[in-house]
Design a protein around this motif. Structure first.
Motif, PDB file in Angstrom:
ATOM      1  N   LYS A  39       0.888  -1.201   0.180  1.00 20.80           N
ATOM      2  CA  LYS A  39       0.060  -0.075   0.007  1.00 20.80           C
ATOM      3  C   LYS A  39       0.818   1.288   0.030  1.00 20.80           C
ATOM      4  O   LYS A  39       1.956   1.247   0.653  1.00 20.80           O
ATOM      5  CB  LYS A  39      -0.737   0.015   1.184  1.00 20.80           C
ATOM      6  CG  LYS A  39      -1.836  -1.130   1.486  1.00 20.80           C
ATOM      7  CD  LYS A  39      -2.905  -0.789   0.578  1.00 20.80           C
ATOM      8  CE  LYS A  39      -3.873  -2.477   0.614  1.00 20.80           C
ATOM      9  NZ  LYS A  39      -4.750  -2.441  -0.181  1.00 20.80           N
ATOM     10  N   GLN A  40       0.639   2.060  -0.819  1.00 24.25           N
ATOM     11  CA  GLN A  40       1.212   3.462  -0.816  1.00 24.25           C
ATOM     12  C   GLN A  40       0.592   4.424  -0.053  1.00 24.25           C
ATOM     13  O   GLN A  40      -0.709   4.600  -0.153  1.00 24.25           O
ATOM     14  CB  GLN A  40       1.472   3.877  -2.317  1.00 24.25           C
ATOM     15  CG  GLN A  40       2.307   2.876  -3.216  1.00 24.25           C
ATOM     16  CD  GLN A  40       3.693   2.470  -2.534  1.00 24.25           C
ATOM     17  OE1 GLN A  40       4.390   3.585  -2.760  1.00 24.25           O
ATOM     18  NE2 GLN A  40       4.075   1.258  -2.437  1.00 24.25           N
ATOM     19  N   ALA A  41       1.352   5.535   0.189  1.00 23.46           N
ATOM     20  CA  ALA A  41       0.532   6.707   0.961  1.00 23.46           C
ATOM     21  C   ALA A  41      -0.137   7.661  -0.176  1.00 23.46           C
ATOM     22  O   ALA A  41       0.056   7.653  -1.365  1.00 23.46           O
ATOM     23  CB  ALA A  41       1.903   7.473   1.485  1.00 23.46           C
ATOM     24  N   ASP A  42      -0.722   8.427   0.465  1.00 23.60           N
ATOM     25  CA  ASP A  42      -1.540   9.602  -0.331  1.00 23.60           C
ATOM     26  C   ASP A  42      -2.407   8.986  -1.529  1.00 23.60           C
ATOM     27  O   ASP A  42      -2.273   9.620  -2.424  1.00 23.60           O
ATOM     28  CB  ASP A  42      -0.535  10.603  -0.757  1.00 23.60           C
ATOM     29  CG  ASP A  42       0.189  11.233   0.222  1.00 23.60           C
ATOM     30  OD1 ASP A  42      -0.625  11.357   1.365  1.00 23.60           O
ATOM     31  OD2 ASP A  42       1.311  11.754   0.203  1.00 23.60           O
ATOM     32  N   ASN A  43      -3.073   7.948  -1.334  1.00 19.47           N
ATOM     33  CA  ASN A  43      -4.060   7.336  -2.406  1.00 19.47           C
ATOM     34  C   ASN A  43      -3.375   7.070  -3.564  1.00 19.47           C
ATOM     35  O   ASN A  43      -3.778   6.948  -4.621  1.00 19.47           O
ATOM     36  CB  ASN A  43      -5.132   8.489  -2.558  1.00 19.47           C
ATOM     37  CG  ASN A  43      -6.144   8.519  -1.441  1.00 19.47           C
ATOM     38  OD1 ASN A  43      -6.095   7.609  -0.602  1.00 19.47           O
ATOM     39  ND2 ASN A  43      -6.703   9.558  -1.168  1.00 19.47           N
ATOM     40  N   ALA A  44      -1.883   6.761  -3.453  1.00 18.52           N
ATOM     41  CA  ALA A  44      -1.053   6.360  -4.801  1.00 18.52           C
ATOM     42  C   ALA A  44      -1.535   4.975  -5.044  1.00 18.52           C
ATOM     43  O   ALA A  44      -1.973   4.374  -3.959  1.00 18.52           O
ATOM     44  CB  ALA A  44       0.290   6.494  -4.533  1.00 18.52           C
ATOM     45  N   PRO A  45      -1.496   4.545  -6.144  1.00 19.16           N
ATOM     46  CA  PRO A  45      -1.836   3.056  -6.477  1.00 19.16           C
ATOM     47  C   PRO A  45      -0.807   2.160  -5.747  1.00 19.16           C
ATOM     48  O   PRO A  45       0.248   2.680  -5.445  1.00 19.16           O
ATOM     49  CB  PRO A  45      -1.561   3.239  -7.916  1.00 19.16           C
ATOM     50  CG  PRO A  45      -1.048   4.246  -8.532  1.00 19.16           C
ATOM     51  CD  PRO A  45      -1.168   5.316  -7.518  1.00 19.16           C
ATOM     52  N   ASN A  46      -1.439   0.828  -5.493  1.00 22.70           N
ATOM     53  CA  ASN A  46      -0.570  -0.071  -4.764  1.00 22.70           C
ATOM     54  C   ASN A  46       0.591  -0.451  -5.524  1.00 22.70           C
ATOM     55  O   ASN A  46       0.426  -0.206  -6.964  1.00 22.70           O
ATOM     56  CB  ASN A  46      -1.413  -1.179  -4.687  1.00 22.70           C
ATOM     57  CG  ASN A  46      -2.533  -1.187  -3.816  1.00 22.70           C
ATOM     58  OD1 ASN A  46      -2.598  -0.105  -2.725  1.00 22.70           O
ATOM     59  ND2 ASN A  46      -3.562  -1.904  -3.879  1.00 22.70           N
TER      60      ASN A  46
ATOM     61  N   PRO B 298       1.176   5.805 -11.039  1.00 28.50           N
ATOM     62  CA  PRO B 298      -0.213   6.691 -11.203  1.00 28.50           C
ATOM     63  C   PRO B 298      -0.749   6.806 -12.632  1.00 28.50           C
ATOM     64  O   PRO B 298       0.179   6.616 -13.439  1.00 28.50           O
ATOM     65  CB  PRO B 298       0.129   7.847 -10.623  1.00 28.50           C
ATOM     66  CG  PRO B 298       1.611   7.751 -10.491  1.00 28.50           C
ATOM     67  CD  PRO B 298       2.128   6.397 -10.631  1.00 28.50           C
TER      68      PRO B 298
ATOM     69  N   LYS C  91      -2.602  19.541  -3.549  1.00 23.74           N
ATOM     70  CA  LYS C  91      -2.404  18.168  -2.818  1.00 23.74           C
ATOM     71  C   LYS C  91      -2.121  17.289  -4.289  1.00 23.74           C
ATOM     72  O   LYS C  91      -1.232  16.382  -4.165  1.00 23.74           O
ATOM     73  CB  LYS C  91      -3.630  17.679  -2.685  1.00 23.74           C
ATOM     74  CG  LYS C  91      -3.864  18.275  -0.973  1.00 23.74           C
ATOM     75  CD  LYS C  91      -5.108  17.379  -0.366  1.00 23.74           C
ATOM     76  CE  LYS C  91      -5.242  17.804   1.073  1.00 23.74           C
ATOM     77  NZ  LYS C  91      -6.231  17.220   1.763  1.00 23.74           N
TER      78      LYS C  91
END
Length: 184
Positions: free
Chosen positions: A96-103, A129, A176
């Motif tokens: 899992k990546q931070a800030d809603n980035a793709p896995n 992304p 953001k």
């Protein structure tokens, strides 16, 4: 699943003669066979144990075409319902990546670049992304194509001037997304 659907599924499973196994590739060209006639959670635990995966890692399988099997999301379903017997799958780790980035999808088969470079390219593409174009309108304001921003109720017309709260929300969203610097 309703009781009728479950009964139908169980009846179909009983009609299939013998069991079919799947092959999971991992490590330095290692292979293990597994029985998919169990819950996805049980299959995932068995894969974790036999393939010596870290207990904390999120693991999954991907077929040769790059189709993710989503074992973590289907933990109550029978794996044989969506996995084909006699197929070969590659073990992957999902981060899992931070800030809603793709896995980030990482192959646990060490030589995937030599054995199946197309699959490696698909895993890498799934980890990046989605490209979003930044455009400037004829009035000089920045916008992001493909991004729908719902900045307030009652603002149906794009020609209406935004109220100050909408301007602030738009600025925060653009900051953001990295379009607008924090000093602007």
């Amino acid at each position: 699943m309703t009781k009728d659907e479950m009964a139908t599924t169980l009846a179909l499973r009983r009609q299939i003669p013998g069991q079919t196994f799947i092959t999971v590739k991992f490590g330095d060209d290692q292979e293990e066979i597994f029985n998919p006639w169990c819950s996805s959670a049980a299959l995932r635990d068995c894969i974790r144990r036999k393939c010596k995966c870290d207990e904390e890692a999120t693991i999954d399988l991907v077929d040769a075409q790059g189709q993710l099997k989503n074992l973590p999301l289907r933990h109550r379903e029978y794996a044989c319902d969506y996995m084909k017997g006699k197929e070969t799958y590659v073990l992957i780790k999902i981060e899992k990546q931070a800030d809603n980035a793709p896995n980030k999808y990482t192959s646990l088969l060490n030589n995937l670049d030599r054995t199946n470079p197309e699959l490696l390219a698909k895993l890498n593409a799934m980890s990046k992304p989605v490209g979003v174009k930044v455009t400037k309108s004829k009035w000089g304001s920045m916008s992001k194509k493909g991004l729908k921003m719902n900045l307030g109720k009652g603002r149906e017309s794009p020609t209406k001037r935004p109220v100050s709260g909408e301007k602030d929300r738009k600025k925060v969203v653009l900051q953001k997304l990295g379009i607008l610097g924090s000093g602007n």
